[in-house]
Design an enzyme around this catalytic site. Structure first.
Site, short mmCIF file in Angstrom:
data_model
loop_
_atom_site.label_atom_id
_atom_site.label_comp_id
_atom_site.label_asym_id
_atom_site.label_seq_id
_atom_site.Cartn_x
_atom_site.Cartn_y
_atom_site.Cartn_z
N TYR A 1 -7.72 8.34 5.48
CA TYR A 1 -7.63 7.08 4.74
C TYR A 1 -7.48 5.95 5.75
O TYR A 1 -6.52 5.94 6.53
CB TYR A 1 -6.43 7.08 3.81
CG TYR A 1 -6.67 7.80 2.50
CD1 TYR A 1 -7.29 7.14 1.43
CD2 TYR A 1 -6.28 9.12 2.33
CE1 TYR A 1 -7.51 7.79 0.23
CE2 TYR A 1 -6.50 9.78 1.13
CZ TYR A 1 -7.11 9.10 0.08
OH TYR A 1 -7.33 9.74 -1.11
N LYS B 1 10.90 3.33 2.67
CA LYS B 1 10.90 4.79 2.50
C LYS B 1 11.67 5.17 1.24
O LYS B 1 12.82 4.75 1.06
CB LYS B 1 11.61 5.46 3.70
CG LYS B 1 10.86 5.28 5.00
CD LYS B 1 9.85 6.38 5.17
CE LYS B 1 9.54 6.67 6.59
NZ LYS B 1 10.14 7.60 7.35
N GLU C 1 0.86 -1.20 0.00
CA GLU C 1 0.00 0.00 0.00
C GLU C 1 0.88 1.23 0.00
O GLU C 1 1.98 1.20 0.54
CB GLU C 1 -0.81 0.09 1.31
CG GLU C 1 -1.80 -0.99 1.53
CD GLU C 1 -2.24 -1.02 3.01
OE1 GLU C 1 -2.37 0.05 3.63
OE2 GLU C 1 -2.42 -2.13 3.51
N ASP D 1 1.79 10.31 3.97
CA ASP D 1 2.55 11.05 4.96
C ASP D 1 1.66 11.99 5.76
O ASP D 1 1.45 13.14 5.40
CB ASP D 1 3.66 11.83 4.25
CG ASP D 1 4.75 12.23 5.22
OD1 ASP D 1 4.74 11.73 6.36
OD2 ASP D 1 5.61 13.04 4.84
N CYS E 1 5.67 46.24 3.45
CA CYS E 1 5.74 47.57 2.87
C CYS E 1 4.44 48.27 3.26
O CYS E 1 3.36 47.73 3.08
CB CYS E 1 5.85 47.45 1.35
SG CYS E 1 5.47 48.97 0.48
N CYS F 1 11.11 49.26 0.93
CA CYS F 1 10.53 48.33 -0.03
C CYS F 1 11.37 48.34 -1.31
O CYS F 1 11.64 49.40 -1.86
CB CYS F 1 9.09 48.74 -0.34
SG CYS F 1 8.39 47.83 -1.72
N CYS G 1 1.79 50.65 -3.35
CA CYS G 1 3.04 50.08 -3.88
C CYS G 1 2.74 49.31 -5.16
O CYS G 1 1.86 48.46 -5.19
CB CYS G 1 3.66 49.16 -2.83
SG CYS G 1 5.08 48.24 -3.47
N CYS H 1 9.04 50.14 -4.19
CA CYS H 1 8.59 51.54 -4.19
C CYS H 1 9.41 52.42 -3.27
O CYS H 1 9.22 53.63 -3.24
CB CYS H 1 7.10 51.62 -3.83
SG CYS H 1 6.79 51.24 -2.10
N LYS I 1 2.33 4.52 1.39
CA LYS I 1 2.48 5.04 2.74
C LYS I 1 2.21 6.54 2.68
O LYS I 1 3.00 7.30 2.13
CB LYS I 1 3.89 4.77 3.25
CG LYS I 1 4.15 5.30 4.63
CD LYS I 1 5.40 4.63 5.17
CE LYS I 1 6.10 5.40 6.27
NZ LYS I 1 5.36 6.32 7.06
#
Ligand code: IVH
Length: 665
Positions: free
Chosen positions: A225, A315, A115, A119, A425, A407, A430, A410, A117
């Site tokens: 699941y 894995k 099946e 996560d 900002c 920024c 901007c 601008c 796996k």
């Protein structure tokens, strides 16, 4: 209110229907009705239950959301230990596992079930007399946390089992996960709220399940699941393969990607097959679990202190690579948030060239102790932007990254509010913010104005043609023609698309406004709940909270958005531009009234969403699977199995041109 004889029946019928459609939608991924139809039934059931509170039962579909916030979680014991698995990182370790199993059982060959796996985090759900009574996280394997209220909000967790379910304590164990798209949505939302990002879908799923407010869990759309079923605390059935089918029959979501393998060879094939394919899945898969199929053999093999001897988790190697950070620059988002991005020496990771990685914020750079010139380990998973895991080797000529005090777009000063992780900002005008907000407003899933990509938006803003999204509606052919990469045809098309967006539904407008903490889903809920923008704007924070899934923070955010004079101006300008601020109700007596359509293959002139919208606007409905009730199957290019099914059932198949004829002008 006095109860008429029909009420109980109607409630029972609505519950039955809603359960069936939830199962079709959330467990089988095979919806038969539209969201709007589902919502209408749910609204009716809520209405009846509000009138007759004595008829509310804990397993009514209305009861998924609404548990009260808690003080903390209660720790409860598992029915039997819920241990983890031993890992294998290569085929040699799998061969060792197989050899041990064969030695201990004395068999030459053992049947395994392979099946995916998933996560996420594991959870056990209990049913007593068929009703969901408890959900427990794994915890230390003996004792976990009671997360029942939160688990109820997960639509793929049945609230009760079918009548045919066995008596006694029925338990399903499985994995709670978050789809990648949902993970990105959640992180995006958190970015807007200036909250730290989740590192991966697993952490986000854990955060959502172990939060004290069930409403938050509900808004995260977790999936459950199931992969193990127990009766009174003992694994049930004779074979694991059949147990998975039993779980599906009981109404649980069971991952379809599983295989019964006679001997290890088949399991290895399954592992190889999924090595690449897993990246295209909607959720993260970090390996393959291999289990002995016969439960009697499982029992003979037994357990070590930590894990069963009858199963192992293979894995996959992480998708990582080492490369150098050439530079770090800063991007300005729609809400003015400054996000540092690492420019990398391009490197191949799992078949994809990676040249950028997000660094999230200043704190993250400090946590990594990262400087420009360092060698770093990067990791990619699915289509998510790659991230820096750690510094592998400090660069010989490294230099620290300094967050700019202005920024970068601008030049306005940037601020970091106490308690927030991001610098912003402060200039609401901007150009970077404006560009991002136009891109957001015009996106396909929002106002769906095709033809406005980065290049076009940059020009429109830089030439001062668009100072606010509302200016899009006054653009003219003459203004567009001088732009780079623009021609007559394109300009006409763009203006047409902008014009068409005037008819966008209220929920799209709401998500287009970019109200902090209001994404697509909340926008749809608000549009439905309030029915018009004016009513929404006039709502108090308290009234806002009455809408489903809207908690105090979201309500506050909406309220202050509409209190802002700038935003009120914007809305007035959009109103003048002719946008529809009323939620369009389904037109009764439309040309396609009561007809069910199934779309298959690629249509050339219409997107699927457009086709669906137009069919629905004309009174028809669109479902996902062909049945005898289907009136037409609309087949585009590369139509697949649905076309076969239509032919089999004798359902009329039409092409796109015919659909357009039916839809009329
Ligand atoms: S079986 C004793 N099956 O992976 C049986 N676990 O690394 C233990 N997981 O704790 C679990 N997908 O959280 C099983 N198809 C699957 C799984 C799965 C994911 C998780 C589960 C487990 C962990 C072990």
């Amino acid at each position: 209110m006095a109860r008429s004889a029909g009420v109980e029946q109607e409630i029972a019928r609505l519950r039955r229907e809603l359960e069936r459609h939830e199962h079709l939608y959330y467990v089988l991924d095979r919806p038969e009705i539209t969201d709007a139809e589902y919502d209408a039934r749910m609204a009716r059931l809520r209405e009846l239950e509000a009138q007759h509170p004595e008829l509310v039962t804990p397993d009514s579909p209305t009861q998924r959301v609404g548990g009260k916030p808690r003080e903390g979680f209660v720790r409860v014991p598992h029915t039997s230990s819920m241990l983890s698995l031993d890992n294998a990182y290569n085929e040699g370790e799998l061969a060792d596992f197989d050899r041990r199993v064969r030695e201990l059982t004395g068999l030459d060959q053992v049947d395994y079930v392979a099946e995916l796996k998933l996560d996420g985090l594991s959870m056990a759900v209990h049913y007593q007399d068929g009703r969901l009574t408890r959900a427990i996280t794994r915890g230390d394997g003996q004792v976990g946390e009671d997360v029942t209220d939160n688990a109820r909000t997960i639509r793929s967790v049945p609230l009760h089992l079918p009548a045919a379910a066995p008596a006694g304590l029925v338990e399903a164990r499985g994995e709670v996960i978050l789809a990648r798209s949902e993970f990105e949505r959640v992180n995006h939302e958190r970015e807007e709220q200036n909250l730290p990002q989740f590192a991966n879908p697993r952490n986000a799923a854990a955060g959502a399940l172990r939060v004290l407010e069930p409403r938050i869990t509900a808004s995260r759309r977790l999936l459950f699941y199931a992969y193990q079923w127990l009766l009174d605390g003992r694994s049930a059935g004779e074979r694991h393969w059949d147990a998975l089918q039993t779980l599906a029959d009981l109404g649980f979501k069971v991952n379809p990607h599983r295989r019964l393998c006679p001997g290890l060879g088949g399991a290895l094939e399954f592992i190889h097959e999924w090595e690449e394919k897993r990246h295209a899945q909607a959720y993260e898969t970090d390996g393959v679990v291999i289990k002995v199929n016969e439960l009697a053999l499982q029992q003979r093999l037994g357990w070590t202190a930590k894990a069963p001897r009858w199963a192992i988790a293979y894995k996959y190697a992480a998708q990582q690579a080492v490369t150098t950070v050439l530079d770090i620059d800063v991007q300005v988002g729609r809400t003015g948030t400054l996000t540092p991005v690492a420019h990398l020496d391009p490197v191949q990771v799992g078949g994809v060239t990676v040249s950028r990685a997000t660094l999230h914020n200043e704190d993250e750079i400090a946590r990594l102790a990262l400087e420009i010139g360092d060698q770093v380990l990067i990791e990619r998973s699915g289509d998510v932007i790659p991230k820096v895991v750690r510094v592998e080797k400090p660069g010989a000529e490294r230099r620290p990254f300094v967050m700019p005090s202005e920024c970068p777009v601008c030049g306005t000063r940037v601020v970091r509010q106490p308690g927030e992780v991001a610098w912003r900002c402060v200039n609401t005008d901007c150009p970077a913010r404006l560009k991002e907000s136009i891109l957001h407003f015009t996106a396909r899933r929002v106002m769906n104005i095709d033809g406005l990509g980065d290049v076009m938006v940059n020009q429109l803003v830089d030439r001062g043609l668009v100072r606010s999204v509302s200016d899009l509606y006054s653009l003219t052919q003459e203004q567009l023609l001088p732009l780079d990469r623009m021609g007559d045809k394109l300009a006409t098309k763009l203006l047409h698309n902008i014009d068409a967006s005037r008819r966008a539904s209220l929920d799209r407008i709401l998500s287009g406004l970019g109200i902090p903490m209001v994404g697509e889903r909340t926008a749809a809920i608000l549009a439905r709940h309030f029915g018009s923008l004016d009513r929404l704007m006039a709502a108090s924070a308290e009234e806002l909270e009455r809408a489903e899934e809207v908690g105090p923070r979201v309500a506050e955010s909406i309220h202050s958005f509409f209190a802002e004079p700038r935003n009120q101006d914007l809305i007035e300008r959009l109103r003048k531009a002719g946008l529809q601020f009323e939620q369009e109700m389904k037109r009764a007596g439309g040309e396609l009234d009561g007809m069910t359509f199934v779309l298959t293959g690629t249509l050339s002139g219409l997107s699927r969403e457009e086709a669906t919208e137009r069919i629905e606007a004309a009174g028809g409905k669109v479902t996902g699977s062909v049945s005898k009730k289907t009136r037409y199957v609309v087949a585009g290019a590369d139509a697949g199995s649905k076309l076969d099914k239509a032919r089999q059932l004798g359902v009329e198949v039409i092409d796109e041109a015919e659909l357009r004829r039916l839809l009329g002008p």
